[in-house]
Design a protein around this motif. Sequence first.
Motif, PDB file in Angstrom:
ATOM      1  N   VAL A 592      55.609  88.595 100.517  1.00 38.65           N
ATOM      2  CA  VAL A 592      55.102  88.052 101.790  1.00 38.65           C
ATOM      3  C   VAL A 592      54.936  86.541 101.742  1.00 38.65           C
ATOM      4  O   VAL A 592      55.488  85.828 102.587  1.00 38.65           O
ATOM      5  CB  VAL A 592      53.789  88.761 102.186  1.00 38.65           C
ATOM      6  CG1 VAL A 592      53.171  88.071 103.394  1.00 38.65           C
ATOM      7  CG2 VAL A 592      54.057  90.227 102.496  1.00 38.65           C
ATOM      8  N   PRO A 593      54.192  85.975 100.774  1.00 36.06           N
ATOM      9  CA  PRO A 593      54.078  84.506 100.771  1.00 36.06           C
ATOM     10  C   PRO A 593      55.403  83.810 100.509  1.00 36.06           C
ATOM     11  O   PRO A 593      55.655  82.733 101.060  1.00 36.06           O
ATOM     12  CB  PRO A 593      53.067  84.234  99.649  1.00 36.06           C
ATOM     13  CG  PRO A 593      53.047  85.460  98.806  1.00 36.06           C
ATOM     14  CD  PRO A 593      53.361  86.593  99.720  1.00 36.06           C
ATOM     15  N   ALA A 594      56.263  84.428  99.669  1.00 36.01           N
ATOM     16  CA  ALA A 594      57.553  83.799  99.377  1.00 36.01           C
ATOM     17  C   ALA A 594      58.420  83.707 100.623  1.00 36.01           C
ATOM     18  O   ALA A 594      58.981  82.649 100.931  1.00 36.01           O
ATOM     19  CB  ALA A 594      58.276  84.586  98.276  1.00 36.01           C
ATOM     20  N   VAL A 595      58.536  84.789 101.355  1.00 38.05           N
ATOM     21  CA  VAL A 595      59.367  84.783 102.561  1.00 38.05           C
ATOM     22  C   VAL A 595      58.782  83.851 103.617  1.00 38.05           C
ATOM     23  O   VAL A 595      59.507  83.108 104.289  1.00 38.05           O
ATOM     24  CB  VAL A 595      59.514  86.220 103.112  1.00 38.05           C
ATOM     25  CG1 VAL A 595      60.161  86.201 104.490  1.00 38.05           C
ATOM     26  CG2 VAL A 595      60.330  87.073 102.149  1.00 38.05           C
ATOM     27  N   LEU A 596      57.460  83.839 103.747  1.00 43.91           N
ATOM     28  CA  LEU A 596      56.832  82.945 104.722  1.00 43.91           C
ATOM     29  C   LEU A 596      57.086  81.486 104.366  1.00 43.91           C
ATOM     30  O   LEU A 596      57.444  80.671 105.228  1.00 43.91           O
ATOM     31  CB  LEU A 596      55.328  83.222 104.788  1.00 43.91           C
ATOM     32  CG  LEU A 596      54.891  84.532 105.446  1.00 43.91           C
ATOM     33  CD1 LEU A 596      53.386  84.713 105.332  1.00 43.91           C
ATOM     34  CD2 LEU A 596      55.316  84.578 106.904  1.00 43.91           C
ATOM     35  N   TRP A 632      65.101  81.762  91.772  1.00 45.70           N
ATOM     36  CA  TRP A 632      65.664  82.861  90.989  1.00 45.70           C
ATOM     37  C   TRP A 632      64.570  83.648  90.259  1.00 45.70           C
ATOM     38  O   TRP A 632      64.686  84.873  90.098  1.00 45.70           O
ATOM     39  CB  TRP A 632      66.678  82.331  89.970  1.00 45.70           C
ATOM     40  CG  TRP A 632      66.045  81.562  88.847  1.00 45.70           C
ATOM     41  CD1 TRP A 632      65.819  80.222  88.792  1.00 45.70           C
ATOM     42  CD2 TRP A 632      65.518  82.092  87.624  1.00 45.70           C
ATOM     43  NE1 TRP A 632      65.190  79.870  87.627  1.00 45.70           N
ATOM     44  CE2 TRP A 632      64.994  81.011  86.888  1.00 45.70           C
ATOM     45  CE3 TRP A 632      65.448  83.373  87.084  1.00 45.70           C
ATOM     46  CZ2 TRP A 632      64.410  81.162  85.635  1.00 45.70           C
ATOM     47  CZ3 TRP A 632      64.850  83.536  85.838  1.00 45.70           C
ATOM     48  CH2 TRP A 632      64.353  82.447  85.129  1.00 45.70           C
ATOM     49  N   PHE A 633      63.524  82.941  89.796  1.00 50.74           N
ATOM     50  CA  PHE A 633      62.453  83.616  89.053  1.00 50.74           C
ATOM     51  C   PHE A 633      61.770  84.669  89.923  1.00 50.74           C
ATOM     52  O   PHE A 633      61.524  85.800  89.484  1.00 50.74           O
ATOM     53  CB  PHE A 633      61.433  82.581  88.564  1.00 50.74           C
ATOM     54  CG  PHE A 633      60.166  83.186  88.047  1.00 50.74           C
ATOM     55  CD1 PHE A 633      60.124  83.804  86.810  1.00 50.74           C
ATOM     56  CD2 PHE A 633      59.003  83.161  88.803  1.00 50.74           C
ATOM     57  CE1 PHE A 633      58.951  84.379  86.334  1.00 50.74           C
ATOM     58  CE2 PHE A 633      57.832  83.726  88.338  1.00 50.74           C
ATOM     59  CZ  PHE A 633      57.808  84.335  87.100  1.00 50.74           C
ATOM     60  N   LEU A 634      61.472  84.316  91.172  1.00 46.44           N
ATOM     61  CA  LEU A 634      60.828  85.266  92.069  1.00 46.44           C
ATOM     62  C   LEU A 634      61.759  86.438  92.369  1.00 46.44           C
ATOM     63  O   LEU A 634      61.320  87.579  92.482  1.00 46.44           O
ATOM     64  CB  LEU A 634      60.406  84.574  93.368  1.00 46.44           C
ATOM     65  CG  LEU A 634      59.433  83.394  93.213  1.00 46.44           C
ATOM     66  CD1 LEU A 634      59.096  82.807  94.573  1.00 46.44           C
ATOM     67  CD2 LEU A 634      58.168  83.837  92.498  1.00 46.44           C
TER      68      LEU A 634
END
Length: 814
Positions: A592-596, A632-634
């Motif tokens: 969620v935070p990554a996509v946001l 890439w890590f995420l």
Amino acid sequence: MSLQVQGVFDLSRYGDAPALVLDDRLVTYAELQQLVNDRAAWLGPVRRLVMVEGANALEPIVTYLAALAGGHPVLLVPGTREGAPRRQWDRLLESYRPDVTHRRDGVWSLEEHRAGTVHELHPDLALLLGTSGSTGTPKLVRLSRENLVTNAEAIAESLGITADDRAATSLPVHYCYGLSVLNSHLVRGASLWLTERSVVEDEFWDGFARHRATSFAGVPYTFELLEQSGFEGRDLSSLRLVTQAGGAMPADRARAWARRGEEHGFDLVVMYGQTEATARMAYLPPHLAAERAGTIGIPIPGGDLRIEGGELVYSGPNVMLGYAETPADLALGRTVHELRTGDLARQHDDGLYEITGRCNRLAKLFGTRLDLDVVERLLGECGIDARAIEHDGRLAVFVRRHSLAERVSGLIQREHCLPAHAVDVTIVDRFPVTPNGKTDYPALARHVADRPTVDDSVRAMYATVLGRPDAGDDDSFVSLRGDSLSFVEVSYRLERMLGHLPRDWPERSIAELDASTRRRRRWTTRLETAVVLRALAIVLVVGSHVELFDLMGGAHVMLGVVGFNLARFQLAAVPRRERLALVGASLRELVVPAVLWIGGVALVSGKYDLSTVLLANSWFGPGRFTDQWQFWFLEAVLWTVLGIGALVAVPVVDRWERARPFAVALVVLAATLALRLVLAGIEAGPLERYAVPTVAWSVALGWVIARATSVPQRVLASALVVVSCAGFFGEPRREVLVIAGLLLLAWLPRVPVPALLARVIVTVGAATYFIYLTHWVVYPPLEVDHSVLALLASLAVGIVTWQAYGLLRRRLTR
């Protein structure tokens, strides 16, 4: 000559009919009678006090029946597998000094403490049970053979139990309701499928269908769990009866279950009882389950109900002999002739009784007399699920969403004329329940009482950090469903409180940890190696990116830490559905935070493609390393953890992993290494060292390290660390850094650090993902001339973003 259970069960009369069904064995009544005879002979002819650890298993049931057969009073207590404290056993052992004990410590053991007895035992005494509200106190309910047989017969008659019925033991046998299920089926020659699985587990319902069980019993919390776990999709072809007791179920939920019964062909029977009446005293006939939901119905055959001064009073042959608070009380005969239930009730014109509240759930606040059950019911009618207690002269109301707090306060002020300062609304993640599924009001009271001094105890700290006000002395970090995000903060606080941090602290009970607390000022503290590695690795990652130094490999160390924490927390020893829920929650906190964030940056700058926003570059991204690969890590964490979660979602794999955790981790590591070798060989190319298929082994390697609990296993894990990393990057310094980090994880549980620096390390370690996520935007304007400032700014922005997201998430989700 065949012994019979005196005045309770004549097992021999049912011959070869099935009595107890185990997963690998069927025990007939004749076989059960022989087992009981043998055990009764072992117990001997002299009446003795026999203490049995209750469990839904053959051994304790045989001892229970054998003791009854020989006239030995049974003290039936919970076992640790039902969530009861082991020291409860010790407290009762010390208080009542039983002559014989039967307990489970890995295997069942029957121990004779003395040849005779030190007790004077009344001739009518047959069974001792803890009261429904007790938590291990020496106060017990004294029950006679007449209590047992009359209640078993009355329940069997009320429910129409026949020899064709087979009950699933969905409740523990030490609990009076669960025990009455056993008694009422044995008295009619029916059978029971013995299981200790939860109703939320697929294995429970697989066994229910395989063994053709016809009924199960539940408390209100059972039905909440069932509604959340896909009950509608189960195989219910053999189910004919569902009973509910152990507390009031909301009328709308009872109606819904009655309608489910009509659709699926089973009856719902709502029942009412207390331990003091040998379990159940009233029932609502199934044809009235929907129409008269909210009532407890009519007395069971042979019983009588009346209302005196507003309180419900029960009389009948199943009313207890009385209480026992000391061993001397075991010599007493009947001291109670009717049961004052403590429940407020009314009787309707059609003769049905309804519970309206509890005598001891009345509070007087600012001159206003409040029935706390009425408060809860009022809020429920307004669509607010809440719990209420009186604390320190104020009304404390607990809800599960922040958005309800103001509304709750306003409703109570209007309806009950209380001033605003008299109402204290507290938000909790979940309502605590007792092992019997009832609301644990003492846990809520402790939560309120502990808030001003939250660091005074381990329990209070767990309650605060994990959002679990129901945390009890026998809970642990694992049993409270702690995860890889909360462990950073918990491990830091715990080390400060204990003065040391045991390697197995996540599995240790709060009571064990609290007993060893040493609160003193120290100049150094010892942090978990996983916490330090997270903080150090992200500093290395960002520092290398801003070109302050050139020490690559931190991200791959973090992947190992991800696998290490995945094994400890998401794949902890909890039911499979809960494992999957924990995996899902951890992925949600990543995605969620990554996509946001990435999506927001993409909208503003146009820098990132859709494949980057969706963390899918390994599948749809460019074939060379560009800015699209910055996250890439995420991606590696997301897809690898998702794959592991899918793997343990398979029931047989889940069972294998529980039985052989280290071996299964090795198999997964071998599979991911084989995939890497096929796709990239020993040395990975510039892109392959970041792609999901060729770095998944790093997460699996952390999993192996976590499961390596013995020295030989750690030696093997260490060898695998060296073999897996050597040659992968083609850069010896980078490989040595990764190997060193993972070996520290395997062999050094904790790292001593200056106390003043510990809080910084913990904060950076907890914000690792957010620092990684945001630093790509923060450092570029500063890296050329201000590399130190670029590093510090990247850390600061990531920490602030982490804190802001946490605050926003709590406000939105609660």
